[in-house]
Write an enzyme that holds these catalytic residues in place. Sequence first.
Site, PDB file in Angstrom:
ATOM      1  N   CYS A 166     -45.066 -96.148  37.740  1.00 20.85           N
ATOM      2  CA  CYS A 166     -45.898 -95.581  36.490  1.00 20.85           C
ATOM      3  C   CYS A 166     -46.793 -94.821  37.038  1.00 20.85           C
ATOM      4  CB  CYS A 166     -45.822 -95.967  35.255  1.00 20.85           C
ATOM      5  SG  CYS A 166     -44.223 -96.940  34.442  1.00 20.85           S
ATOM      6  N   ARG A 208     -44.693 -92.747  44.726  1.00 23.52           N
ATOM      7  CA  ARG A 208     -45.356 -94.090  44.095  1.00 23.52           C
ATOM      8  C   ARG A 208     -43.902 -94.083  43.526  1.00 23.52           C
ATOM      9  NH1 ARG A 208     -50.387 -95.444  42.790  1.00 23.52           N
ATOM     10  NH2 ARG A 208     -49.044 -97.133  41.114  1.00 23.52           N
ATOM     11  N   TRP A 225     -42.095 -95.569  35.271  1.00 23.35           N
ATOM     12  CA  TRP A 225     -40.655 -96.238  36.338  1.00 23.35           C
ATOM     13  C   TRP A 225     -40.083 -96.933  35.184  1.00 23.35           C
ATOM     14  CZ3 TRP A 225     -40.142-101.204  37.551  1.00 23.35           C
ATOM     15  CH2 TRP A 225     -39.225-101.082  38.894  1.00 23.35           C
ATOM     16  N   ASN A 228     -49.563 -97.726  31.419  1.00 21.10           N
ATOM     17  CA  ASN A 228     -48.991 -97.976  32.967  1.00 21.10           C
ATOM     18  C   ASN A 228     -48.894 -99.928  33.088  1.00 21.10           C
ATOM     19  OD1 ASN A 228     -48.547 -95.650  33.714  1.00 21.10           O
ATOM     20  ND2 ASN A 228     -50.058 -96.510  35.614  1.00 21.10           N
ATOM     21  N   GLY A 229     -47.534-100.022  32.933  1.00 19.56           N
ATOM     22  CA  GLY A 229     -48.151-101.873  32.958  1.00 19.56           C
ATOM     23  C   GLY A 229     -46.623-102.124  31.551  1.00 19.56           C
ATOM     24  N   GLU A 248     -37.556-107.667  58.425  1.00 18.47           N
ATOM     25  CA  GLU A 248     -37.656-106.523  57.595  1.00 18.47           C
ATOM     26  C   GLU A 248     -37.094-105.723  58.486  1.00 18.47           C
ATOM     27  OE1 GLU A 248     -40.697-105.190  56.803  1.00 18.47           O
ATOM     28  OE2 GLU A 248     -40.614-103.031  56.871  1.00 18.47           O
ATOM     29  N   LYS A 294     -35.575-102.425  55.185  1.00 16.57           N
ATOM     30  CA  LYS A 294     -35.783-100.756  55.809  1.00 16.57           C
ATOM     31  C   LYS A 294     -34.292-100.661  55.726  1.00 16.57           C
ATOM     32  CE  LYS A 294     -39.630-100.789  55.846  1.00 16.57           C
ATOM     33  NZ  LYS A 294     -40.700-101.646  54.847  1.00 16.57           N
ATOM     34  N   GLU A 296     -32.958 -99.871  52.180  1.00 20.79           N
ATOM     35  CA  GLU A 296     -34.007 -99.586  50.946  1.00 20.79           C
ATOM     36  C   GLU A 296     -33.343 -98.197  50.962  1.00 20.79           C
ATOM     37  OE1 GLU A 296     -38.087 -99.922  50.710  1.00 20.79           O
ATOM     38  OE2 GLU A 296     -38.550-100.892  52.706  1.00 20.79           O
ATOM     39  N   HIS A 314     -23.460-120.677  60.572  1.00 22.14           N
ATOM     40  CA  HIS A 314     -23.764-122.031  59.734  1.00 22.14           C
ATOM     41  C   HIS A 314     -22.677-121.309  57.982  1.00 22.14           C
ATOM     42  CE1 HIS A 314     -25.576-125.320  62.068  1.00 22.14           C
ATOM     43  NE2 HIS A 314     -26.105-123.854  61.956  1.00 22.14           N
ATOM     44  N   LYS A 365     -44.214 -96.987  44.389  1.00 25.93           N
ATOM     45  CA  LYS A 365     -44.502 -97.342  46.023  1.00 25.93           C
ATOM     46  C   LYS A 365     -45.402 -98.823  45.917  1.00 25.93           C
ATOM     47  CE  LYS A 365     -46.624 -97.190  50.525  1.00 25.93           C
ATOM     48  NZ  LYS A 365     -45.616 -97.139  51.669  1.00 25.93           N
TER      49      LYS A 365
HETATM   50  C1  F6R Z   1     -40.751-101.941  51.821  1.00 21.62           C
HETATM   51  C2  F6R Z   1     -42.559-102.003  51.174  1.00 21.62           C
HETATM   52  C3  F6R Z   1     -42.463-103.521  49.921  1.00 21.62           C
HETATM   53  C4  F6R Z   1     -43.864-103.238  50.252  1.00 21.62           C
HETATM   54  C5  F6R Z   1     -43.967-104.540  48.775  1.00 21.62           C
HETATM   55  C6  F6R Z   1     -45.419-104.771  48.265  1.00 21.62           C
HETATM   56  O1  F6R Z   1     -40.788-100.765  52.550  1.00 21.62           O
HETATM   57  O2  F6R Z   1     -42.805-101.655  51.413  1.00 21.62           O
HETATM   58  O3  F6R Z   1     -41.266-103.687  50.007  1.00 21.62           O
HETATM   59  O4  F6R Z   1     -44.141-104.477  51.555  1.00 21.62           O
HETATM   60  O5  F6R Z   1     -43.802-103.965  47.558  1.00 21.62           O
HETATM   61  O6  F6R Z   1     -45.971-103.819  48.711  1.00 21.62           O
HETATM   62  P1  F6R Z   1     -47.712-103.553  49.367  1.00 21.62           P
HETATM   63  O7  F6R Z   1     -48.216-104.171  50.586  1.00 21.62           O
HETATM   64  O8  F6R Z   1     -48.391-102.899  48.467  1.00 21.62           O
HETATM   65  O9  F6R Z   1     -48.090-105.184  47.892  1.00 21.62           O
END
Ligand code: F6R
Length: 613
Positions: A2, A27, A74, A98-99, A481, A485, A488, A504, A608
């Site tokens: 948000c 975001r 959001w 927000n929150g 990782e 990626k 998502e 396993h 974001k």
């Molecule tokens: C994945 C991604 C998220 C962030 C996570 C933590 O591509 O971007 O998994 O890494 O939401 O965010 P930060 O680093 O801002 O605490």
Amino acid sequence: MCGIVGVVGSKNAVSIILEGLKKLEYRGYDSAGIAVLEKNKFKTVKEEGKIAKLEAALKKTKLESDIGIGHTRWATHGRPSKQNAHPHASSNVCVVHNGIIENHQELKEKLAKSGAKFLSQTDTEVVPHLIEYHFEKTGDIKKSILETAKEIHGTFALAVIFKGHPNVIAVAKRGSPLVIGLGENENYIASDYYALSDHTSKIIALEDEEFAIISNNEIEVFDVKNKPIHKEAKLMEAENNRISKDGYDHFMLKEIYEQPRVLEETIQAYVDLSNSSIHLPNFAFDLKKINKITIIACGTSYYSGMCAKYLIEEIAGVEVEVDIASEFRYRAHPFRDDNLMVFVSQSGETADTLAALKFAKQNSQKILSIVNVAHSTMAQLSDAVIRTVAGPEIGVASTKAYTAQITVLSLLAIHFGCIKGKISAKQKEKLLQELAESGAKMVHLFDKSDIKNIKKIAQSLTSAKHVLYIGRGISQITAFEAALKFRELSYINAQGIAAGELKHGTIALIDKKMPVIVIAPHNKDNDLFEKTLSNAQEVNARGGKIIFISDKKGIAQFGKMAKRKIEIPKLDGIIQEAILPVVSTQLLAYYVALYKGNDVDQPRNLAKSVTVE
Ligand code: F6R
């Protein structure tokens, strides 16, 4: 997640709010709205979906006022819809939030008894009604905000406008960021400075439990006891103003390509390579006395923390534990005096990480945060801060911030190694060289023929239902990782598995349709290549489609058995193993998403900066 933007005193209120909301689009959100106070009436325009839709609606319904508040939502409570979009209003009070209001149900029942009518499924809608309830009782804006804040459980950044007060925005904060921007005869508010960066660089950041009354020419900030507080405005860095795709189709692609530069700039910020000295910011505690490090983070930042476990234990010989932030507070911790808590976050605002940080602080732990956003809440609450020098990361999927985090964590490992006497000056020099040379090697990953190859592999994966990534040692973390990626961005189920763990259970999934991406670089510091190869053979024997990521020598050894290959430069140690192979996997995820027609910079359902727990 948000976003909030508001302005008081400007002839261009609606366009300032709209442009600010556009800047927060990255975001992630699912609906948006703006409300103004026009001839003492609230006029509101909301739309489900993208801001472009809101903009089109605003062309049809003109809002004319010099005061207004806007929001990108959001969804948490209630599905994404026009009805649930903010702003929400009672008869005389209009709010964006927000929150999360945790006790919204209880408050709703109470307010309904005194006549409040609710039109949405949101938790937020109780807020204007509650403020109005207290405003009717006290006739005072400040008291109505304070009393409301007292009754609300949960987190909030609130911006409020009132009928009968055409020159006032009230704001309050607990657990969600909120800043006030200072203008010339007009003032602004936002959940993120970036939304205001076209209009001002002078910012006051509210702290938790503070609230403010803002008019076109005055900003008054108060504490929880209603006492005025003097707050100096800070000048924000200019880098936030220079955000563009620079000719790339997406921010994500630009940010992937920026990584060699980010690596170099992060090293330059903390290392003098001419004499191999590391200059980290001052710590308010004695690093020599630290015998355990706990790293706490979410998502991609959590995986950089996992890489750091390998790096710090190998280079400094100090025990490292890595915790998922959302779990950290919910188990018993035998806290120790010689334990350093390291919080890793791009945004510095992630609610789970922030809550874990506050929990560690309450338990008198030493706090170091590694953040990309300089003035973030985590940075402000920490005993020491090391900034990653990645510049603003706009693509929702984190790429360059990950590389910058690993760079900083490598420096921390080397620094610790020296302090603990685990490495000699010569070894330090060698490790710094290894780190510094990663950038030049990374550039080769962007060679035309390599990109062509990755695009071809990406095409072949668009119809996959599942994808597995496997690796060993630090390449196991790259597999985790890479899978995050991939899923998502592509919306294809992808899992990262420790290669040795495959047999396993997960090996049951292998059949002729299952692509298995094997990350198997040679690394002179370990002998895991052969072992990973054995696991790849197990996949091969069951018909799995192997995509093999390795150096020239590795590809020569195993290449024939792989359906497809991605060649990476020869690695020179554990730091390069953490930094380099992941870049090819970022590109692979990017192109699969692109070919599937997905929204690369704002994948569905994601945000974001995740500011709810
Ligand atoms: C994945 C991604 C998220 C962030 C996570 C933590 O591509 O971007 O998994 O890494 O939401 O965010 P930060 O680093 O801002 O605490």
